[in-house]
Motif scaffolding. Structure first.
Motif, mmCIF file in Angstrom:
data_model
loop_
_atom_site.group_PDB
_atom_site.id
_atom_site.type_symbol
_atom_site.label_atom_id
_atom_site.label_comp_id
_atom_site.label_asym_id
_atom_site.label_seq_id
_atom_site.Cartn_x
_atom_site.Cartn_y
_atom_site.Cartn_z
ATOM 1 N N LEU A 215 1.030 -15.577 8.816
ATOM 2 C CA LEU A 215 1.824 -14.526 9.458
ATOM 3 C C LEU A 215 2.583 -13.711 8.409
ATOM 4 C CD1 LEU A 215 3.134 -13.162 11.940
ATOM 5 C CD2 LEU A 215 4.862 -14.984 11.904
ATOM 6 N N THR A 216 3.270 -14.405 7.479
ATOM 7 C CA THR A 216 4.148 -13.716 6.534
ATOM 8 C C THR A 216 3.397 -13.072 5.382
ATOM 9 O OG1 THR A 216 4.530 -15.792 5.357
ATOM 10 C CG2 THR A 216 6.102 -15.193 7.088
ATOM 11 N N GLN A 217 2.233 -13.609 5.008
ATOM 12 C CA GLN A 217 1.535 -13.098 3.833
ATOM 13 C C GLN A 217 0.333 -12.223 4.170
ATOM 14 O OE1 GLN A 217 0.741 -16.036 0.814
ATOM 15 N NE2 GLN A 217 2.538 -17.233 1.337
ATOM 16 N N VAL A 218 -0.137 -12.288 5.394
ATOM 17 C CA VAL A 218 -1.331 -11.496 5.739
ATOM 18 C C VAL A 218 -1.057 -10.562 6.926
ATOM 19 C CG1 VAL A 218 -3.730 -11.582 6.519
ATOM 20 C CG2 VAL A 218 -2.901 -13.251 4.850
ATOM 21 N N GLN A 219 -0.636 -11.145 8.053
ATOM 22 C CA GLN A 219 -0.587 -10.347 9.279
ATOM 23 C C GLN A 219 0.584 -9.370 9.307
ATOM 24 O OE1 GLN A 219 -0.839 -14.030 11.521
ATOM 25 N NE2 GLN A 219 -2.663 -13.286 12.578
ATOM 26 N N LEU A 220 1.789 -9.835 8.968
ATOM 27 C CA LEU A 220 2.920 -8.902 8.972
ATOM 28 C C LEU A 220 2.770 -7.804 7.921
ATOM 29 C CD1 LEU A 220 6.111 -11.049 9.712
ATOM 30 C CD2 LEU A 220 5.018 -9.338 11.145
ATOM 31 N N PRO A 221 2.377 -8.146 6.657
ATOM 32 C CA PRO A 221 2.155 -7.043 5.705
ATOM 33 C C PRO A 221 1.111 -6.046 6.181
ATOM 34 C CG PRO A 221 2.304 -9.120 4.536
ATOM 35 C CD PRO A 221 2.279 -9.462 5.995
ATOM 36 N N ALA A 222 0.110 -6.527 6.924
ATOM 37 C CA ALA A 222 -0.940 -5.625 7.389
ATOM 38 C C ALA A 222 -0.432 -4.605 8.400
ATOM 39 C CB ALA A 222 -2.080 -6.435 8.005
ATOM 40 N N VAL A 223 0.672 -4.931 9.074
ATOM 41 C CA VAL A 223 1.155 -4.031 10.125
ATOM 42 C C VAL A 223 2.496 -3.401 9.756
ATOM 43 C CG1 VAL A 223 -0.086 -5.298 11.918
ATOM 44 C CG2 VAL A 223 2.268 -5.924 11.393
ATOM 45 N N VAL A 224 2.851 -3.433 8.481
ATOM 46 C CA VAL A 224 4.131 -2.839 8.060
ATOM 47 C C VAL A 224 4.249 -1.379 8.487
ATOM 48 C CG1 VAL A 224 5.400 -2.044 6.027
ATOM 49 C CG2 VAL A 224 4.748 -4.418 6.226
ATOM 50 N N PRO A 225 3.241 -0.533 8.261
ATOM 51 C CA PRO A 225 3.385 0.858 8.709
ATOM 52 C C PRO A 225 3.633 0.976 10.214
ATOM 53 C CG PRO A 225 1.541 0.659 7.187
ATOM 54 C CD PRO A 225 1.969 -0.739 7.525
ATOM 55 N N SER A 226 2.974 0.121 10.988
ATOM 56 C CA SER A 226 3.186 0.174 12.442
ATOM 57 C C SER A 226 4.583 -0.298 12.811
ATOM 58 C CB SER A 226 2.143 -0.696 13.152
ATOM 59 O OG SER A 226 0.848 -0.200 12.912
ATOM 60 N N ILE A 227 5.075 -1.323 12.112
ATOM 61 C CA ILE A 227 6.425 -1.808 12.384
ATOM 62 C C ILE A 227 7.455 -0.719 12.088
ATOM 63 C CG2 ILE A 227 8.197 -3.439 11.626
ATOM 64 C CD1 ILE A 227 6.022 -5.488 11.185
ATOM 65 N N VAL A 228 7.263 -0.041 10.962
ATOM 66 C CA VAL A 228 8.214 1.014 10.602
ATOM 67 C C VAL A 228 8.151 2.163 11.608
ATOM 68 C CG1 VAL A 228 8.836 2.688 8.837
ATOM 69 C CG2 VAL A 228 8.163 0.393 8.172
ATOM 70 N N SER A 229 6.949 2.490 12.056
ATOM 71 C CA SER A 229 6.833 3.537 13.077
ATOM 72 C C SER A 229 7.568 3.126 14.352
ATOM 73 C CB SER A 229 5.357 3.800 13.397
ATOM 74 O OG SER A 229 4.685 4.287 12.255
ATOM 75 N N GLY A 230 7.432 1.850 14.721
ATOM 76 C CA GLY A 230 8.147 1.361 15.889
ATOM 77 C C GLY A 230 9.646 1.404 15.699
#
Length: 300
Positions: A215-230
Motif C-alpha cells: 500500500l505505502t510503496q506501490v499503490q499510494l504512490p501510484a495514485v498521488v496525482p489523484s489524491i492531490v486532485s481530490g
C-alpha cells in the motif's frame, strides 16, 4: 523480509536474467508509480523551464489586471451607480476601516481556522474510506452503495440535523465543512486505487512486499496525482461549505461579514469579502500545489 524501500528491493531469485529493481521492472510497462507529471523531461534545459514558468505566471496575471482595469474604468466614468458597483478605492477604504480595529483579521482568522480543521477531518475520513473501498472487494461491496447515497444528499440538507444534534456552535460549522471535504477525497482515492496497474501490484507481491508495504510503496504512490486532485476539490468544497455554514448561523467569519454587509447595505464590504475569499482560496490551493510537488518528488 527486512523493511526497505521498494527501489532498493532486489529482484526475486528466479534465475532468469540479471537482477533488476522493481522500478526497472515497472518501467517495462511504461508505468511510473508517481505518475508522469513527476518526471519532467531530463533533457529539457533548466533555462527553458524557468522561462516557461515565468510565461505561465505572467499569463495568469493578465486577466486579473484586465478585470481590475475594467472595474476601475467603469467606476471612474460612473457608468454604474456607486451603491451597485463600489470603486476599488472605496473597497480599499472598507478594508482599512475594518483592519484598523482588528475586526477584519479576526473574521479571516476564524474562517481560515474553520476551513482548515474541517478540511483536515473530512480529508482524513475520505482517504480512509476511499482506501477501504478501493483496495477491498468486501469494503467496496458493503460501503460503496451507502457512501454513494450519502454523497448524493444535498449539502444544505445536513444543516437542520447538525443544528439539532450538535447545536448552533462551532462544532456544527466544522462538521458541515468536513462533510463537504470528505466526498471529493473519497471519490478520487477509491476510484484511483481501484485502477492501479495490476501488473505493478503483482510485481510488488512477487518481491515479497507485505500488504502494508504494498500500500505505502506501490499503490499510494501510484495514485498521488489523484489524491492531490481530490484534496484540491475538497479544499474548494470546504470554502464553499464555510460560507454556507456562516450564512446560516454565525457571529464571526467572512460568511457572517457577507450577510452583515448585505443587511447594512455595505456593498463595498461585500466586494471586499468576496475578494478575500478568492485570495484565501487561491492561497490554500497553492499550498496544496506545493504539497503535490513534494509528494511527486518523494515518490518519483
Amino acid at each position: 523480509m527486512p523493511n526497505r524501500s521498494i527501489a532498493e528491493a532486489p529482484a526475486p531469485e528466479t534465475g532468469a536474467g540479471a537482477p533488476a529493481s522493481l522500478h526497472q521492472y515497472s518501467s517495462t510497462y511504461g508505468y511510473s508509480a508517481a505518475g508522469s507529471e513527476a518526471n519532467p523531461p531530463a533533457e529539457a534545459p533548466a533555462a527553458g523551464r524557468r522561462s516557461a514558468r515565468g510565461w505561465l505566471i505572467a499569463a495568469g496575471v493578465v486577466l486579473p489586471v484586465l478585470l481590475f482595469a475594467a472595474w476601475w474604468t467603469i467606476s471612474a466614468l460612473a457608468l454604474v451607480p456607486e451603491h451597485r458597483l463600489p470603486s476599488p478605492a472605496s473597497v480599499l477604504e472598507a478594508a482599512v476601516e475594518l483592519g484598523s480595529n482588528g475586526t477584519l483579521l479576526t473574521h479571516i482568522a476564524i474562517s481560515t481556522q474553520r476551513v482548515l480543521i474541517g478540511f483536515a477531518a473530512g480529508s482524513l475520513i475520505g482517504l480512509a474510506l476511499g482506501a477501504l473501498v478501493g483496495l477491498s472487494k468486501w469494503g467496496r461491496a458493503f460501503l460503496s452503495p451507502t457512501v454513494g447515497a450519502f454523497r448524493a444528499v444535498p449539502s444544505l440538507a445536513w444543516v437542520p440535523l447538525l443544528v439539532l444534534y450538535v447545536g448552533i456552535n462551532e462544532d456544527s460549522k466544522v462538521a458541515l465543512i468536513a462533510i463537504g471535504a470528505l466526498f471529493p477525497v473519497y471519490t478520487t482515492v477509491a476510484g484511483a486505487l481501484r485502477h492501479v496497474d495490476a501488473h505493478l501490484v503483482e510485481l510488488g507481491r512477487a518481491y515479497g512486499l507485505s500488504r502494508w508495504e504494498l500500500l505505502t510503496q506501490v499503490q499510494l504512490p501510484a495514485v498521488v496525482p489523484s489524491i492531490v486532485s481530490g484534496l484540491r476539490l475538497a479544499l474548494a468544497q470546504a470554502w464553499l461549505f464555510l460560507v454556507a455554514a456562516e450564512l446560516i448561523a454565525s457571529s464571526m467569519g467572512l460568511g457572517f461579514l457577507l450577510v452583515d454587509s448585505q443587511n447594512n447595505g455595505r456593498v463595498d464590504r461585500m466586494f471586499l469579502t468576496i475578494i478575500l475569499l478568492g485570495i484565501l482560496g487561491k492561497t490554500t490551493d497553492a499550498l496544496i500545489g506545493l504539497l503535490e510537488k513534494y509528494l511527486l518528488k518523494r515518490w518519483s
